[in-house]
Write an enzyme that holds these catalytic residues in place. Structure first.
Site, PDB file in Angstrom:
ATOM      1  N   SER A 119       0.835  -1.199   0.000  1.00 25.32           N
ATOM      2  CA  SER A 119       0.000   0.000   0.000  1.00 25.32           C
ATOM      3  C   SER A 119       0.871   1.251   0.000  1.00 25.32           C
ATOM      4  O   SER A 119       1.989   1.242   0.528  1.00 25.32           O
ATOM      5  CB  SER A 119      -0.860  -0.016   1.270  1.00 25.32           C
ATOM      6  OG  SER A 119      -1.397   1.261   1.520  1.00 25.32           O
ATOM      7  N   TYR A 143      -1.534   0.183  10.384  1.00 25.65           N
ATOM      8  CA  TYR A 143      -1.816  -0.513   9.118  1.00 25.65           C
ATOM      9  C   TYR A 143      -0.617  -0.401   8.175  1.00 25.65           C
ATOM     10  O   TYR A 143      -0.097  -1.403   7.671  1.00 25.65           O
ATOM     11  CB  TYR A 143      -3.086   0.068   8.475  1.00 25.65           C
ATOM     12  CG  TYR A 143      -3.280  -0.372   7.043  1.00 25.65           C
ATOM     13  CD1 TYR A 143      -3.563  -1.698   6.734  1.00 25.65           C
ATOM     14  CD2 TYR A 143      -3.166   0.541   5.988  1.00 25.65           C
ATOM     15  CE1 TYR A 143      -3.712  -2.107   5.404  1.00 25.65           C
ATOM     16  CE2 TYR A 143      -3.326   0.149   4.675  1.00 25.65           C
ATOM     17  CZ  TYR A 143      -3.598  -1.177   4.387  1.00 25.65           C
ATOM     18  OH  TYR A 143      -3.746  -1.582   3.078  1.00 25.65           O
ATOM     19  N   LYS A 147       2.135  -3.276   6.660  1.00 21.75           N
ATOM     20  CA  LYS A 147       2.405  -3.501   5.231  1.00 21.75           C
ATOM     21  C   LYS A 147       3.907  -3.415   4.975  1.00 21.75           C
ATOM     22  O   LYS A 147       4.472  -4.222   4.249  1.00 21.75           O
ATOM     23  CB  LYS A 147       1.649  -2.471   4.381  1.00 21.75           C
ATOM     24  CG  LYS A 147       0.145  -2.728   4.329  1.00 21.75           C
ATOM     25  CD  LYS A 147      -0.151  -3.922   3.447  1.00 21.75           C
ATOM     26  CE  LYS A 147      -1.525  -4.498   3.658  1.00 21.75           C
ATOM     27  NZ  LYS A 147      -1.804  -5.694   2.883  1.00 21.75           N
TER      28      LYS A 147
HETATM   29  N1  LIG Z   1      -8.725  -1.086  -1.190  1.00 21.28           N
HETATM   30  C1  LIG Z   1      -7.653  -0.303  -1.324  1.00 21.28           C
HETATM   31  O1  LIG Z   1      -7.745   0.857  -1.768  1.00 21.28           O
HETATM   32  C2  LIG Z   1      -6.281  -0.834  -0.966  1.00 21.28           C
HETATM   33  C3  LIG Z   1      -5.186   0.041  -1.071  1.00 21.28           C
HETATM   34  C4  LIG Z   1      -3.913  -0.430  -0.750  1.00 21.28           C
HETATM   35  C5  LIG Z   1      -3.733  -1.761  -0.382  1.00 21.28           C
HETATM   36  N2  LIG Z   1      -4.818  -2.578  -0.283  1.00 21.28           N
HETATM   37  C6  LIG Z   1      -4.585  -3.981   0.124  1.00 21.28           C
HETATM   38  O2  LIG Z   1      -5.200  -4.826  -0.823  1.00 21.28           O
HETATM   39  C7  LIG Z   1      -5.654  -6.025  -0.192  1.00 21.28           C
HETATM   40  C8  LIG Z   1      -7.112  -6.248  -0.542  1.00 21.28           C
HETATM   41  O3  LIG Z   1      -7.870  -5.108  -0.153  1.00 21.28           O
HETATM   42  P1  LIG Z   1      -9.447  -5.061  -0.348  1.00 21.28           P
HETATM   43  O4  LIG Z   1      -9.841  -3.640  -0.387  1.00 21.28           O
HETATM   44  O5  LIG Z   1      -9.829  -5.984  -1.447  1.00 21.28           O
HETATM   45  O6  LIG Z   1      -9.898  -5.658   1.068  1.00 21.28           O
HETATM   46  P2  LIG Z   1     -11.056  -6.706   1.417  1.00 21.28           P
HETATM   47  O7  LIG Z   1     -11.269  -6.586   2.893  1.00 21.28           O
HETATM   48  O8  LIG Z   1     -12.209  -6.540   0.516  1.00 21.28           O
HETATM   49  O9  LIG Z   1     -10.360  -8.096   1.086  1.00 21.28           O
HETATM   50  C9  LIG Z   1      -9.499  -8.772   1.981  1.00 21.28           C
HETATM   51  C10 LIG Z   1      -9.869 -10.254   1.935  1.00 21.28           C
HETATM   52  O10 LIG Z   1      -8.953 -10.983   2.756  1.00 21.28           O
HETATM   53  C11 LIG Z   1      -9.694 -11.909   3.562  1.00 21.28           C
HETATM   54  N3  LIG Z   1      -8.868 -12.173   4.754  1.00 21.28           N
HETATM   55  C12 LIG Z   1      -8.464 -11.276   5.693  1.00 21.28           C
HETATM   56  N4  LIG Z   1      -7.696 -11.899   6.609  1.00 21.28           N
HETATM   57  C13 LIG Z   1      -7.621 -13.203   6.233  1.00 21.28           C
HETATM   58  C14 LIG Z   1      -6.947 -14.342   6.764  1.00 21.28           C
HETATM   59  N5  LIG Z   1      -6.223 -14.292   7.889  1.00 21.28           N
HETATM   60  N6  LIG Z   1      -7.067 -15.522   6.117  1.00 21.28           N
HETATM   61  C15 LIG Z   1      -7.796 -15.606   4.982  1.00 21.28           C
HETATM   62  N7  LIG Z   1      -8.450 -14.567   4.431  1.00 21.28           N
HETATM   63  C16 LIG Z   1      -8.357 -13.383   5.064  1.00 21.28           C
HETATM   64  C17 LIG Z   1     -11.010 -11.228   3.823  1.00 21.28           C
HETATM   65  O11 LIG Z   1     -12.045 -12.103   4.169  1.00 21.28           O
HETATM   66  C18 LIG Z   1     -11.257 -10.524   2.471  1.00 21.28           C
HETATM   67  O12 LIG Z   1     -11.961 -11.383   1.585  1.00 21.28           O
HETATM   68  C19 LIG Z   1      -5.375  -5.849   1.290  1.00 21.28           C
HETATM   69  O13 LIG Z   1      -4.158  -6.502   1.577  1.00 21.28           O
HETATM   70  C20 LIG Z   1      -5.219  -4.344   1.453  1.00 21.28           C
HETATM   71  O14 LIG Z   1      -4.365  -4.026   2.530  1.00 21.28           O
HETATM   72  C21 LIG Z   1      -6.088  -2.145  -0.560  1.00 21.28           C
END
Ligand SMILES: NC(=O)c1ccc[n+]([C@@H]2O[C@H](COP(=O)([O-])OP(=O)(O)OC[C@H]3O[C@@H](n4cnc5c(N)ncnc54)[C@H](O)[C@@H]3O)[C@@H](O)[C@H]2O)c1
Length: 329
Positions: A119, A143, A147
């Site tokens: 991120s 957070y 990361k």
């Molecule tokens: N959405 C954004 O703008 C953004 C920006 C930067 C980074 N990210 C990163 O991208 C990734 C996905 O983000 P997102 O927005 O799709 O989030 P999200 O919450 O929709 O998806 C995360 C998924 O991981 C699963 N999960 C969490 N912990 C788990 C575990 N211990 N075992 C198995 N499954 C688990 C959840 O059930 C969920 O389906 C994350 O790592 C987040 O930090 C997202």
């Protein structure tokens, strides 16, 4: 092309689109997700779904024995900044400790490539924008710290084991595809919250900070369409990486939009007045986060195609109209 891929967090917002694109390219896909924030309905039928946690070493090992894979895309994590401030241990346990167990298990099973969802939160308050990958890494919340910590764990693990590792530093993921959209509870992201007002689910949208040193005083972010993000993951599975550490790549568009610009564009796209109320700044929110994107363009041969603000909002608006209560509707 990498043929068999494990996607952790494949039931989440970004992971579900990554799964769709991998399947469309003919890959075999296994999804590992504990559904803590994801949705079973978001996982394409063509993928093998395994309900479980990334920190359960025995479960991951038996999954990989049944379903050997060539590569892993690791998206599973907790991703709410405010929650990470309130409960940093929850974030360290899932985003670092459990991810470490996963890394050891996949390296032990002979997986040769690891793509990690990092991120822009690893940069904290940037000294300069656009932010290049070699900018100082100084996260300002737990957070972002988790990361960064896992990026370092992955780099060290890659150097030790020769696994090809890529850390993709997303800026603000946004937009929807025909079948997948954003369904978080609580929803902290601007665009779904703006569209919730247009749907009549919220009275107004909060504008956190109207006195920043930006052109209109509101915070500027780099919004990248979830389909473009997913495309970068698919490409990251095939780029040559030398195995001496994890290669970090920013994923953004290289230009930013302010909160007021997003709200104004959402008014145009939805035809709704979308009332907005100025609120105090949120602690830890930098005024401007915009990616320098040359490295990802050069390494991945990638450029965003669907990430104009209009296209992001129009696609998200179609999805939220069809699913006003998320995957439950
Ligand atoms: N959405 C954004 O703008 C953004 C920006 C930067 C980074 N990210 C990163 O991208 C990734 C996905 O983000 P997102 O927005 O799709 O989030 P999200 O919450 O929709 O998806 C995360 C998924 O991981 C699963 N999960 C969490 N912990 C788990 C575990 N211990 N075992 C198995 N499954 C688990 C959840 O059930 C969920 O389906 C994350 O790592 C987040 O930090 C997202």
């Amino acid at each position: 092309m990498t043929a068999r891929v494990l996607v952790t967090g494949g039931a989440g917002y970004i992971g579900s689109v990554v799964v769709d694109q991998l399947l469309a390219r003919g890959c075999r896909v296994v999804v590992l997700d504990d559904l803590s924030t994801g949705h079973r309905e978001a996982v394409a039928e063509g993928a093998t779904f395994v309900h479980g946690g990334i920190g359960d070493r025995g479960a991951v090992e038996s999954l990989l024995a049944r379903e050997p894979v060539d590569a892993i895309v690791h998206l599973a994590a907790f991703a709410l900044v405010a929650e990470s401030v309130a409960d940093p241990e929850k974030y360290r346990t899932n985003n670092v400790a459990a991810a470490r167990v996963l890394l050891d298990a996949v390296v032990g099973a002979g997986v040769r490539r690891f793509v990690f969802s990092s991120s822009c939160a690893v940069y904290g308050h940037p000294q300069r924008t656009p932010i290049a990958e070699d900018a100082p890494l100084a996260p300002v919340n737990p957070y972002g710290e988790t990361k960064l910590e896992f990026e370092r764990v992955l780099s060290a693990g890659a150097a030790r084991s020769g696994v090809a590792a890529v850390s993709l530093r997303y800026f603000n993921a946004a937009g929807a595809t025909e079948r997948r959209g954003e369904d978080h509870a609580p929803e902290t992201h601007l665009i779904p919250n703006v569209l919730a007002v247009a749907l009549g689910l919220r009275p107004s949208v909060d504008v956190f900070g109207a006195d920043y040193a930006t052109p209109d005083g509101t915070a500027v972010r780099d919004y990248i369409h979830v389909d473009d993000l997913a495309d970068a993951h698919v490409r990251a599975l095939d780029v040559p990486v030398d195995g001496t550490g994890a290669l970090a790549l920013n994923l953004g568009t290289g230009s930013g939009h302010s909160v007021r610009q997003v709200v104004a564009a959402a008014r145009r796209v939805t035809g709704h007045p979308i009332p907005a109320a100025d609120r105090p700044r949120r602690p830890g929110d930098p005024p401007e986060l915009v990616a320098a994107v040359h490295r990802a363009a050069g390494v991945l041969g990638w450029r965003p195609r669907r990430s104009s603000l209009e296209e992001i909002l129009a696609s998200a608006w179609r999805w939220h109209q069809a699913h006003p209560r998320g995957y439950r509707s």
